[in-house]
Structures are given as C-alpha cells and as structure tokens.
Scaffold this active site. Structure first.
Site, PDB file in Angstrom:
ATOM      1  N   CYS A 412       8.971-100.603  -9.390  1.00  0.00           N
ATOM      2  CA  CYS A 412       8.328-101.529  -8.468  1.00  0.00           C
ATOM      3  C   CYS A 412       7.463-102.573  -9.157  1.00  0.00           C
ATOM      4  CB  CYS A 412       7.549-100.768  -7.413  1.00  0.00           C
ATOM      5  SG  CYS A 412       6.310 -99.671  -8.100  1.00  0.00           S
ATOM      6  N   HIS A 456       2.841 -97.859  -5.184  1.00  0.00           N
ATOM      7  CA  HIS A 456       3.904 -98.867  -5.070  1.00  0.00           C
ATOM      8  C   HIS A 456       3.278-100.249  -5.257  1.00  0.00           C
ATOM      9  CE1 HIS A 456       7.852-100.230  -4.071  1.00  0.00           C
ATOM     10  NE2 HIS A 456       7.478-100.879  -2.961  1.00  0.00           N
ATOM     11  N   ASP A 472       9.417-107.070  -0.216  1.00  0.00           N
ATOM     12  CA  ASP A 472       9.453-105.970  -1.188  1.00  0.00           C
ATOM     13  C   ASP A 472      10.734-106.067  -1.992  1.00  0.00           C
ATOM     14  OD1 ASP A 472       9.223-103.766  -2.722  1.00  0.00           O
ATOM     15  OD2 ASP A 472       8.974-102.345  -1.067  1.00  0.00           O
TER      16      ASP A 472
END
Lengths: 656, 305
Positions: A412, A456, A472
């Site tokens: 991430c 995250h 995202d």
C-alpha cells in the site's frame, strides 16, 4: 521470674514459613524477572536461592555488612543501567532486589509479615506493565499464595497443614470481594492511570506515525497488537467502507511523506447523512490521533478536528480511551479549499522522478479531464503487471520512477506514494492518508477488531466542485486486500503474524471468543472511567454525583458491609440462639418472681420447682407440671410443635 | 432406682451406716466405668466400703496393700523359671482381676503407684516387653489417707485425673455411730455378704447408662462450667477434656440411678464435687480455700444456660 512473652519481634519463624514466603516472592516477581536486565534477575534469584541454601545447611545468617554491600552495589548497578533510580523500570528493579535481600534477612515473624505485605506491593507493580485478564488472574494466584503464607505464620502451635491455610486465604479473599466491588464502583475515579506513569512506560507502544517512508508500514503489518476495537449500533458496514482515517501526510521530500506540523482546526464537521454510529475503544499509542471512519461527523471530547479531517486528542493517548463516533461513508469534503492550500498539495521536490513527471505530462495531454486521467491510471495499475507483496525489492534514489517503471512490486505505501506523486505531477492536488483498513469482525462480541497489521495507506485527490475524494490505488492492484483483508491478498509464501492467519477454524473460534472476553474486560473494568462512573451512579439514583456524594455513598456501603460482618461475628459469639423453649421458661420464672420466688441463675429447674412447691404449696402441682414439660423439651430430647404449644399454653394460663 | 442397683445399695448401706449418698456416688462411678478413689482419715470404713462394693457387685476382686516397699512386679506379676519345661512362665499379679482394691495407695512409692497407671487407662498391662489385656470389667477402687499424714507419697495430678470420682466418707453421725457400737463387728458382716449382681447384668447396666440422653442445653452448661475453670483466676489450671468427659459420664450414671433417661443440670451439680474436686487446685487469692469450697464457688457462679 517474669518470662517475656514471645512477640512478633522475637518469635523466630521456621523453614516452612520461609519457604512459603520465598515462593510467594518468586512468583510475585516472576513477570518482572523475565522483563528485567538479566543481571538483576540473576542477582535476585541468587539471593533468594542463598536463603534457601541457608535453610538447608542450617547455616548462620548472612553478615550485615555483606548485605549492605550487596544493596549498595545493586543500587549502583541499577543507576548505571537506567541512569536513574526512579521511574517504572528502575524502581521495580530496586524493589525486587531489596525484597530479595529482605528475604535473606528474614528471621523473625515481624520480618516475615513485612516481607509478605511488601510482596503484595511488588505484585501491584505488575499492573504497570500489563492489565490483561491473564495478568490479573496470575496476580490473584500470587496474592492468594502470599496471604496463605501470612496466615501460616500466625500459628504458634501446630501447623494445620497447607490445605487449611490455603482455604482460609481463599475465604479471606472472598470476604474481601464485596468491599472490593464497593470501592471499585464508588471510589472517585481519576481520568487515566491513578499515578502519572513515567515516560518510559510508553516506550513499547506501536502505531502509526506522522511520517511514512519506505518500510515503515511494513513493520506495523507484522504486528499482532490491537490498535482499537469498534462496536456499531447498527450493522457493521461492508469491508470496502472500513477506511479508518489517521495521519494525513502532505509533504514529500523525495523519500518520506510528512504530516504538516500545524493544521487549521475546524469547529463544525460537515453533517452528511446517512450516518453510522459506533463506539471506538482505542488502545494507547502515545500519539494524538483518534481514528474514525471516513468521514467523521463528530468530535470526541477533549479533542480537535482539523481541516483535513483528522481528529486529534489534546494529549497523547496513554491509556485506553473510549469515544462515541458518527461517520458518513462515501462523501467528499473541502470543496471550498483555497488555492494556497491546494498549492501545497501539488508541491514536489525538484529534479526527482523525471520519468514519472514526463509520463504525467503525457497523460495530461491525453486527458484534459481530471476524472478520466485518474481512471486511466487506475486501469493501468489494474491491467499492467503490478504485484501486491509485503517483501518488495529495495528502491534507490528515484523511488517512484523505479517502482512505476521497473520493479512494480510493492504494497500500500508504495502504491499510495507513487500515485500521489503521479497526480501532483499531472497537476491534481493529492496527498497520502494513513490509517487502518478493514478489521476483523468478531461475531461473538459483534464488534470489529483492528490490529496494527491492518495498517494501510491510501490517497485522496481534490477535484473541482467535489472536493477531496478517496482513491485507493492498492484496491486497483489487489482488490482482495480491501474486500477480504490482508491475509487473503498476500501470496502464501509471505510471512504473516499468526493471529492474522485464518487456517484453523477451531483456533479462530477460540481466538474470537477470547478477544470478546478481553473486549468486555477492557470496556467494563479497565474502561471504568469517571464518565462511566457518573452514568452508573445516575442509574442507581445519584444524578448529581460530586465527590461528596461519592464519599457519602462509599461510606454508607462500607458501613453496611462492616455492620453485616459484625452481626455475623456477634452471632457466632453468642453461639446458640435463644430457643423458644428457654424463652417461655423465662416467662414462667418471671411470673413466679412476682410471688417473691426468684430462681437463682445456677439453680436447676427441678430443684427450683421443689423449692417453689414448698414455699407455696397451692402452686406446687402447676409448677411441677410446667417444670416436667420444660425438662422434657429442653433436656429430655423431646421436640415437636404440639408439645411446645402445650408448654406455651400452660405457662400462659399459669397465674400466681 | 433400678431394682438391681437398689439391692446392691441396700446391702452396702447395711454395712456402712449413714453414708447412703457416698455409697450412691460410688455405685454411680462404677456404672460410669470409672475408677474410684476413697479418701479419708483411717478408721472411718474406707476399706470396708471398697470390699463391700466389690463383693456386692459379684466380681472377682483382689486386694493389694500398698506399702512403701511395694514393687511394680508385686502388682503386675512376674515371670518365673520353670525347671520342668525349661522356660519362663508368667505368674499374673493381683491386678489381673475385675476389681482391684488398692488399699492406702499413697503409702507406696511413685514407682509402684505408676504401675497402676497403664492398667487404669488402657485396661492392659505391659511387663517384660509384653502387653497383656486385663479382664473386663476392670475397676480400681483405691483408698488413701489425707496427704498431710506421715509416710505418704501424694498421687501426682496425672494419676488423680484417672480416677473418675473421689469421695470422702467423713465421720458417722451420732445415731449411726451408736448403731455401729451396738452391732456386730463389721469385718464379720463382710464375710456374710452375697453378690447381688450377675457379671453380665453389670455390663448391661453400663450400656444403658451410656444411652442416657444429654441434650445440647445440658452440654452447654457442662462446657460453661469447664470454661469457667479455665478462665477464672482462682483456679491454678482448668479442667481437662478428660475431666469434661468424666462429668458427662458421671451425670449420666446419676440420672440413670434416678430412673431417668435424660440428664438434668441437677445431676451434674450433684456429682460435680466428687468428680472435679480432686482435679482442681486453688490459685491466687483463694489458695487457702479447700477444694470443695472451689467447687461450690464454681457452681454458684456459672449460670445454667
């Protein structure tokens, strides 16, 4: 000759008592011994072992000067080790060593009792490190052992055996439970720990920080530690909506993302609907962030909300904290942010990542519309050969260039960082948001458990007329990370903390149940804050609870407890309750007394009856009859309500 | 009084004149399976009473005259070499009987006195490394002179504690003494006594005594008395649990002799002087008081619960 009574000061205790005390001391300090520097633990155990050896060999006590020397040397060593004698770790080390020396010195009952009580004090210091249920259970066991050894010391005659002392100790603990409950519920609570914990108490806390550089999240993801738990009033939202917002990172120096030091705070948070209501129980992480689902619609007490939708507590979160929140999912904010603010979110360090810049310019030419540009990039992430992995190759001086065009392996933080740089290069205001994604639904307790492993990073970009919206990029690469959690997103070969793996159904079930119990413990025992106490008091009818009311209620309850105890003790002292037969006979005797016939306290009933019959022959038959009934009931082993009734009636009918 | 016991009591009363209460206590003591100590100046009929009891109960009895040169072997028995079969043979001493009459027990040395100790408590004797049981029933009836007389070794407290009752005869009243002077010699009367009880019926009577009911209220009273002796300052030391048991057994026997199936506080009060007077000694301010005064004081001060 006057013989001196043996007192606490003079009574020598035997090897059995010393053994019990030694065991109590060792068990109470065991958790510390495992935590402390090895030399301190070895020294403490060594001193205790020396005492046991003395018992074995019946040798003389250690010399006073030697003990003083050890005490001074150990203090000096602790001072060198910690650079202080105060604070949690140094203080506990000192306490352990001194108690071990006290054990070495213990000869008389007074020493022994002192050691027992100090052992209880040492036991409490375990709470400075851990407040979990296993810790509490272990400490209860240790306290039991210590109390039993204290009880065992009181026998000057024959020792009744360990079963008796252990049972007595258990009974004493049980007797203490009501008082403990009263004190727990009613003693005025103080926010946070009772005494200020020294700074080093928070050294081991892990969590998100205000910077993000390659590899920083990676460490978090390997941690089992619980970040927070959240229970929802309605249903639990879908996993793809569970973005727990934390630090927002604005500034980029080519390697590290940093949160701005000062962010304008806002008074009113936008009020969107529909709203989700939930309660967060946050573990201490020694930072100010309070996590909430994007985007929060309320400010917890003692905190501020910032323009970029962070919630910051006034002080670092150093004890478990509970707050109620509302959030509205899938909205945007900040459409009216001014140009200067947005400028900052376009800034990139000069002369970095040239290929990315070039690529961004190409895209810009191809897609004048921001939305189309973003969609195109996400499609590329999805379709080109990008891989989601926790062990990416190392990146060099131009990390985004290398990542986007060469390695294409990362997780991430790589995707968020690269995507933000790309957006800024293309002229779209963008920034990195860190926090937690998802969490584990506990069906037993109906709440969500978020671990550090769920950390995250994602991106938000600013679109004209819309404001800041969440993108995202990781979701484009590995939709499973978002939908099903980190365990399913990674290749099987990647190492994952044991608690995150989902292999065994039974283990999983047990783990969930256990965590649910822990959650309840945290909520109701550790999380019994002044606020909860107020609510509890108003529930039982004390709506305006000042500390005076609390003190009053506390004293009242404690007084009741003492009275009940006293009543039981008195009843035991009286031995037998006055039974009905005796009472009725007493009535009979008072009737005779009015005729001048007084029964002596030591006079038996038959003798008294004879005397009465001689002095008042007219009463003789009635007195004899009643006395016979009395003797039969009280001494003859006869019983039965009928017989008692006859006796009662005769006495009532008896007139002098 | 149960018939059989009445017969025994009447026979003894015909020999010892004017002492029916003491005789009754003596019988109660034996019914409660206790050993009896008779104490008084010489010549008031102690030995005659012991003799009369043993004979009337129909039990085998042996008399041991305690003297200062008495040895334990004279009481317990001794092994003698038998030349015919070349081995030692045990010749049982006078203690192997139902009733031992230990006459003037405090004239013997403590060594000889202690030979009786095991026999009284355990109903067995150990000599030459061998333990031999004594016949059942087994009683010791001991007589002694007041300890201040010349040539006595006072019984130690541990041994006194083993006697369930101690009774004093005292001088006879004028009427009884006149009858004594007018009558036949008591020694001659003794030889004409008949057993009034079968040996088995004594065991039966003792069992019945044990079944007499002692209510919790009575036991409260008993314990209050015992506790008082342990706490009040005018006793050198309190009563032992063995003394408490003796009180209970004695009171039961007394109640049984009064034809009752339950014990009354009065029973306890009646037997109490005989049972505890020899176990108590005065202390502090009361050190001059007699033991019987102590018991009277105890009875006066403890209320019946």
């Amino acid at each position: 000759m006057v013989s001196l009574p043996t007192t606490l000061n003079t009574r020598i205790i035997g090897s059995r008592e010393i053994l019990w005390l030694g065991a109590g001391f060792l068990f109470a300090s065991l958790p510390h011994l495992l935590r402390m520097p090895i030399w301190i633990s070895v020294l403490a155990v060594g001193i205790a072992g020396w005492r046991l050896l003395q018992l074995r060999m019946h040798s003389k006590p250690a010399a006073k000067w030697l003990m003083v020397l050890i005490a001074l040397a150990a203090s000096a060593g602790i001072l060198l080790q910690y650079r202080t004698l105060f604070g949690r770790d140094a203080g506990v080390s000192l306490l352990v060593i001194m108690l071990a020396l006290k054990l070495l010195e213990t000869r008389t009952q007074r020493d022994g009792m002192l050691l027992g009580f100090l052992g209880c004090f040492l036991l409490v210091t375990n709470f400075l490190h851990s407040q979990t249920i296993p810790t509490a259970a272990y400490m209860l066991g240790c306290a039991w052992l210590l109390i039993a050894s204290l009880i065992g010391m009181q026998y000057t005659g024959a020792w009744p055996g360990w079963r008796t002392t252990v049972r007595r100790a258990g009974v004493m603990i049980l007797q203490g439970v009501p008082l403990m409950l009263v004190l727990f519920l009613l003693f005025p609570r103080i926010q946070g720990p009772l005494w200020g914990l020294p700074q080093d108490a928070y050294a081991g806390l892990s969590g998100l920080s205000d910077t993000m550089s390659p590899g920083s999240l990676n460490n978090l993801i390997l941690s089992d530690a619980v970040a927070f738990r959240a229970s929802f009033t309605g249903g639990i939202p879908e996993p793809k909506d569970l973005y727990w917002r934390g630090p927002v990172l604005w500034d980029y120096d080519g390697k590290t993302w940093t949160a701005p030091r000062i962010v304008q705070s806002v008074n009113e948070l936008p009020d969107h609907s529909p709203q989700i209501e939930y309660t967060v129980t946050l573990e201490p992480h020694n930072k100010r962030w309070l996590f909430a689902l994007e985007f929060p619609g309320r400010r917890p007490p003692s905190s501020i909300a910032t323009r970029d939708m962070q919630l910051l507590s006034f002080t670092p979160v150093r004890s478990r904290m509970r707050y109620d929140m509302v959030s509205s999912i899938g909205t945007a904010y900040g459409a009216d942010d001014d140009r200067s603010l947005l400028e900052r979110n376009l800034r990139l360090p000069p002369d970095t990542n040239p290929r990315t810049n070039e690529f961004a310019q190409e895209l810009r030419k191809k897609f004048p519309n921001d939305r189309n540009l973003v969609a195109d990039v996400l499609t590329r992430f999805r379709n080109e050969n990008f891989v989601y992995t926790l062990s990416p190759p190392l990146l060099g001086e131009q990390p985004v260039d290398e990542f986007l065009f060469e390695t294409r392996r990362g997780f991430c933080e790589h995707y968020a960082s690269a995507f933000t740089v790309l957006m800024r290069a293309a002229g779209i205001p963008a920034r990195v948001v860190t926090g937690y994604l998802g969490g584990e639904v506990n069906p037993v307790g109906e709440y969500i458990l978020v671990r550090q492993a769920d950390a995250h990073a994602w991106v938000e970009i600013w679109l004209e007329n819309t404001g800041w919206v969440r993108i995202d990029p990781t979701a484009a690469v590995s939709p499973a990370r978002v939908e099903r959690g980190i365990a399913s997103a990674l290749p099987r070969t990647d190492v994952l903390p044991m608690f995150v793996r989902g292999d065994f159904a039974l283990l999983q079930r047990m783990r969930l149940t256990l965590d649910s119990v822990t959650y309840t413990w945290n909520q109701w025992v550790l999380g019994y804050t002044p606020d909860r106490q107020r609510r509890f008091l108003s529930y039982i009818g004390f709506s305006e609870s000042t500390w005076q009311t609390l003190a009053f209620v506390l004293m009242f309850c404690a007084g009741i407890a003492v009275l009940i105890g006293a009543a039981f003790a008195l009843r035991d002292l009286r031995g037998v309750r006055e039974d009905a037969v005796k009472k009725i006979y007493g009535r009979f005797c008072r009737k005779l007394e009015r005729r001048g016939l007084r029964r002596d306290a030591a006079e038996g009933p038959r003798v008294f009856a004879q005397r009465a019959g001689q002095q008042h022959p007219e009463l003789a038959s009635a007195v004899a009859e009643i006395t016979a009934l009395y003797i039969a009931l009280r001494y003859g082993g006869e019983s039965g309500a009928e017989r008692l009734q006859v006796f009662k009636n005769r006495v009532r009918a008896f007139t002098t | 009084m149960p018939l059989q016991i009445n017969a025994v009591a009447e026979q003894i009363n015909s020999i010892i004149l004017g002492k029916s209460q003491q005789i009754r206590l003596a019988i109660a003591c034996l019914l409660a399976r206790g050993h009896l100590l008779i104490e008084d100046v010489p010549g008031v009929g102690k030995t005659t009473l012991a003799h009369a009891i043993a004979t009337s109960l129909g039990l085998k009895f042996q008399r041991i005259q305690f003297t200062s040169d008495l040895l334990p072997a004279d009481i317990l028995g001794v092994s003698v070499y038998n030349r015919d079969n070349g081995s030692f043979e045990f010749h049982p001493g006078p203690v192997f009987t139902n009733v031992v009459l230990a006459d003037e027990v405090n004239r013997a040395t403590p060594r000889a006195q202690s030979a009786l100790l095991e026999a009284m408590e355990e109903n067995q004797v150990t000599t030459e490394g061998e333990t031999r049981p004594l016949p059942r029933p087994f009683f010791v009836i001991a007589t002694q002179n007041p300890s201040h007389q010349i040539g006595t070794f006072p019984l130690p407290e541990s041994q006194l504690d083993r006697f369930l009752m101690r009774i004093e005869l005292g001088y006879p009243d004028a009427q009884a003494e006149r009858a004594l002077l007018n009558g036949i010699d008591r020694r001659d009367l003794l030889s004409s006594l008949q057993p009034r009880l079968e040996p088995e019926s004594l065991a039966q009577l003792q069992r019945e005594v044990q079944q007499v009911h002692a209510s919790p209220a009575l036991l409260d009273y008993l314990q209050a008395l015992v506790n008082h002796t342990r706490q009040a300052p005018y006793f050198e030391h309190g009563l032992s649990p063995r003394a408490a048991l003796a009180m209970l057994h004695g009171a039961r026997a007394w109640a049984y002799m009064d034809d009752r199936k339950h014990v009354l506080p009065e029973d306890l009060q009646t037997v109490l002087p005989a049972i505890i007077a020899h176990r108590l000694s005065p202390a502090g301010e009361t050190s001059g008081a007699s033991r019987n005064d102590l018991v009277a004081r105890l009875l006066q001060q403890v209320a019946i619960p």
